[in-house]
Design a protein around this motif. Structure first.
Motif, PDB file in Angstrom:
ATOM      1  N   ASP A 260       0.814  -1.223   0.000  1.00 43.94           N
ATOM      2  CA  ASP A 260       0.000   0.000   0.000  1.00 43.94           C
ATOM      3  C   ASP A 260       0.845   1.269   0.000  1.00 43.94           C
ATOM      4  OD1 ASP A 260       1.026   0.073   2.550  1.00 43.94           O
ATOM      5  OD2 ASP A 260      -0.914   0.015   3.578  1.00 43.94           O
ATOM      6  N   GLY A 261       2.166   1.110  -0.002  1.00 46.14           N
ATOM      7  CA  GLY A 261       3.054   2.263  -0.066  1.00 46.14           C
ATOM      8  C   GLY A 261       3.272   2.981   1.247  1.00 46.14           C
ATOM      9  N   SER A 262       2.786   2.433   2.347  1.00 51.93           N
ATOM     10  CA  SER A 262       2.892   3.119   3.638  1.00 51.93           C
ATOM     11  C   SER A 262       4.273   2.994   4.263  1.00 51.93           C
ATOM     12  CB  SER A 262       1.852   2.562   4.620  1.00 51.93           C
ATOM     13  OG  SER A 262       0.552   2.752   4.141  1.00 51.93           O
ATOM     14  N   PHE A 263       4.939   1.858   4.017  1.00 48.87           N
ATOM     15  CA  PHE A 263       6.208   1.578   4.684  1.00 48.87           C
ATOM     16  C   PHE A 263       7.270   1.118   3.685  1.00 48.87           C
ATOM     17  CE2 PHE A 263       2.918   0.659   7.887  1.00 48.87           C
ATOM     18  CZ  PHE A 263       3.337   1.495   8.916  1.00 48.87           C
ATOM     19  N   ILE A 264       8.504   1.154   4.163  1.00 53.28           N
ATOM     20  CA  ILE A 264       9.630   0.598   3.420  1.00 53.28           C
ATOM     21  C   ILE A 264      10.422  -0.278   4.378  1.00 53.28           C
ATOM     22  CG2 ILE A 264      11.687   1.068   2.038  1.00 53.28           C
ATOM     23  CD1 ILE A 264      10.544   3.905   1.630  1.00 53.28           C
ATOM     24  N   ALA A 265      10.593  -1.546   4.022  1.00 54.43           N
ATOM     25  CA  ALA A 265      11.451  -2.448   4.789  1.00 54.43           C
ATOM     26  C   ALA A 265      12.828  -2.461   4.142  1.00 54.43           C
ATOM     27  CB  ALA A 265      10.856  -3.850   4.816  1.00 54.43           C
ATOM     28  N   PHE A 266      13.858  -2.684   4.941  1.00 54.39           N
ATOM     29  CA  PHE A 266      15.211  -2.783   4.394  1.00 54.39           C
ATOM     30  C   PHE A 266      16.092  -3.551   5.358  1.00 54.39           C
ATOM     31  CE2 PHE A 266      14.951   1.247   6.720  1.00 54.39           C
ATOM     32  CZ  PHE A 266      16.073   1.215   7.549  1.00 54.39           C
ATOM     33  N   PHE A 267      17.221  -4.016   4.859  1.00 55.75           N
ATOM     34  CA  PHE A 267      18.204  -4.700   5.688  1.00 55.75           C
ATOM     35  C   PHE A 267      19.309  -3.730   6.102  1.00 55.75           C
ATOM     36  CE2 PHE A 267      16.636  -8.430   3.228  1.00 55.75           C
ATOM     37  CZ  PHE A 267      16.197  -9.194   4.307  1.00 55.75           C
TER      38      PHE A 267
END
Length: 666
Positions: A260-267
């Protein structure tokens, strides 16, 4: 009756990698690599050798309940399969026309189409609409540094003008100086259009669900890139506007926007900027604000070792829905796909057992993955809910032919009684008369042994050795404190742990055989090579030793390794001009005069991670001292990865040298 495994039998293995599910979740693609024993006729200096074995790769397709089949021809190498959004086409990289190019091919059949792209491809993604591909392109060093005067031979440049501290990488060679660019490829028009030139190299790219935004993990400047830093950037594809979302000091990679474009996950490292801490899965709002660690001390990326993998093994964080992320959890020598609730932070394993998942992909509640165990080389599996299907059986004949051996897990308390140590024993079906053991020490140091497959271990067991391998402090998959315990004190508690494992295994073997003083040999590579050098300078408990791609002198390693200037500072806590004595105290070369253990040195000449000067120093000192047998084998044109992906005939030569050395000292 099983045949006896020999070094050259590594040519019979298949290497399964990069499984991908189509967007409609009805078919999968994966890469199967193998060794072609007569791929190319040697020229020049190698002419007398005749045909040289080379790696080749094919893309395979499979549908549920059906046998997998080769999608690309065996005459060329193909890799990096990616399905189109409508699941009707497959894009992949191949050398079928000589040069490495991007192809698109209809899954219904027909000829593969080479795309009109002249520059080397670093990354590519399908745009959600399906008409475009998003590309990261870069000029090669050859194009940058001049013409080839002779088409038959690559010419060296007149000079190399260096301005950056990171100017070459192991397995990569000299790093090109020019910037990379983001491009859009129009499949209908068969043309490339430029979007934006970047100053540094991306550490991962991802598109938003609507395809309007490209998220890029990269450093803000070449200077930041030299210091291993990277932040998160957002690129609007329509107007080429670039915006920084998260600063460099996170040293992040592989961004994944939520559906939904609300968050960004990353390492990123679980301790911001400290890559010695466990790799963590983080979450930020779509504007980059409020980054928070989701995984605590859990390791959100697998690092369990194996020597029979070839190709790409992506382990992304994948959004299952708006509240759940999937990642590959590495714990106590195992790795398994795990579901994480981003609100409650509850982790739920989706796969189980004593094995290692080396790569995976997920679509619509289904996942495909490559997996292996100590007695089973990698294969491809397709799982959904309670259902599980093994898609490939490529190594089934190999396992049956050579009667591969299971590994027995063991544990003991450390010498200081502060931690539990895990190790494994691989017992031979037909032990040698001297009942000898071989102790293996892993590299890293922040990797781990466990339930991965090692051809080398099976080979040693087939020759009658009991193979011992375990995880001293400094190893990954046992928590942050365990992982970082050896920082600034290499050769202390970690050496104690390795010796504790060796002595425990030897005592058990002696009790079982009713014999005393069984011989035990020692070997290891990279950090394991450091530990081999260190231990034989502090004890004479080992009958012989083989040190591989090792470190002997931290003072010179600092300035000659591609990562030395950062690695030495973090791992040893200093630099050569301010902390000379500290680095020298932790250098095996300081204790070389103590060595009486026969030592074989194996090192690659193009190793930029642990440069060959490390081996040269150690060898010269040992020959001058002349207190023990010492020999040195150099492997031309090979990198730090010789034992895992080096030229196949050189991999065989390395294994033969290892066996011959141990057999010499009975």
């Amino acid at each position: 009756m099983a045949k006896k495994l020999r070094p050259e039998h590594i040519h019979e293995l298949y290497f399964l990698s990069n499984p991908q599910l189509s967007p409609d979740a009805k078919q999968i693609a994966y890469v199967q690599s193998y060794i072609d024993p007569a791929f190319q006729t040697a020229k020049g200096a190698d002419k007398e050798m005749g045909a040289i074995p080379r790696y080749k790769s094919q893309i395979y397709l499979a549908r549920a309940g059906e046998k997998a089949f080769a999608f690309t021809s065996p005459g060329s190498s193909a890799s990096q399969p990616k399905f189109s959004p409508d699941s009707k086409q497959l894009a992949f990289i191949s050398d079928r026309e000589g040069d490495r190019k991007l192809f698109v091919m209809a899954l219904a059949g027909g000829e593969a189409r080479a795309l009109n792209i002249q520059k080397p491809i670093q990354h590519f993604l399908w745009h959600p609409a399906g008409r475009h591909l998003i590309l990261v392109l870069q000029e090669s060093e050859d194009k940058q540094e001049g013409k080839k005067e002779d088409k038959k031979a690559k010419q060296e440049p007149l000079k190399r003008h260096l301005t950056r501290v990171y100017y070459r990488g192991d397995g990569l060679g000299f790093v090109p100086r020019e910037a990379v660019g983001i491009y859009r490829y129009d499949l209908k028009k068969d043309e490339v259009g430029g979007v934006l030139e970047l100053k540094t190299n991306p550490q991962g790219i991802a598109l938003s669900a609507d395809g309007d935004l490209l998220y890029i993990a990269m450093a803000s400047s070449p200077e930041a890139e030299d210091q291993w830093q990277s932040g998160l950037w957002q690129l609007k594809l329509k107007n080429g506007k670039l915006k920084e979302l998260i600063p460099d000091d996170y040293r992040l990679s592989e961004p994944y926007p939520s559906p939904d474009g609300s968050f960004i996950a990353f390492f990123a490292a679980s301790e911001k900027g400290n890559w010695a801490s466990p790799p963590g899965l983080w979450l930020a709002k779509s504007d980059g604000s409020e980054p928070r660690l989701l995984t605590g001390e859990a390791e959100a990326s697998p690092s369990t070792g194996g020597d029979s993998r070839y190709g790409a093994y992506p382990n992304p964080a994948i959004w299952q829905d708006e509240k759940h992320l999937l990642f590959n959890l590495n714990a106590e020598g195992r790795s398994h796909i795990t579901r994480l609730n981003i609100e409650t932070l509850v982790q739920e394993p989706l796969t189980e057992g004593d094995g290692v998942i080396t790569s995976y992909h997920h679509v619509q509640g289904q996942w495909v993955y490559s997996a292996e165990t100590p007695s089973q080389p990698g294969e491809i599996f397709w799982q959904w809910g309670d259902g599980l299907e093994q898609i490939s059986h490529s190594n089934q004949a190999f396992v049956k032919r050579y009667g591969l051996i299971e590994a027995e897990p063991r544990s003991l308390k450390s010498a200081d009684d502060s931690v539990e140590l895990s190790y494994w024993s691989m017992k031979p079906q037909k032990p040698r008369k001297d009942k000898a053991l071989v102790l293996e020490v892993h590299g890293g140091p922040h990797t781990n042994y466990g339930y991965g497959f090692y051809f080398e271990f099976q080979l040693l067991a087939a020759q009658g050795y009991e193979v011992i391998y375990g995880n001293p402090r400094g190893s990954s998959s046992y928590g942050s404190a365990f992982r970082q315990a050896l920082l600034g004190r290499y050769g202390s508690i970690d050496a104690d742990d390795v010796l504790s494992i060796a002595r425990d295994a030897k005592a058990l073997a002696e009790a079982e055989s009713s014999l005393e003083n069984l011989p035990i040999h020692l070997t290891g590579g990279s950090y394991g090579g450091f530990m081999t050098n260190w231990l034989i300078g502090h004890t004479n408990e080992f009958k012989s030793a083989v040190t591989q791609r090792s470190i002997s002198n931290w003072l010179s390693f600092y300035g000659t390794s591609d990562i030395g200037y950062r690695f030495t500072l973090l791992q040893q806590g200093g630099n050569p001009w301010e902390d000379t004595e500290r680095l020298w105290q932790q250098s095996p070369l300081k204790y070389v005069a103590n060595i009486t253990t026969p030592l074989l040195i194996l090192h690659s000449e193009a190793d930029y991670r642990c440069p060959i000067e490390q081996a040269e120093q150690f060898y010269t000192a040992l020959k001058q001292l002349d207190k023990a047998p010492c020999e040195f084998i150099r492997f031309p044109a090979e990198s730090h990865e010789l034992s895992r992906s080096g030229r196949p005939d050189r991999r065989v030569a390395r294994l033969e040298a290892l066996l011959e050395w141990f057999k010499r000292f009975v």
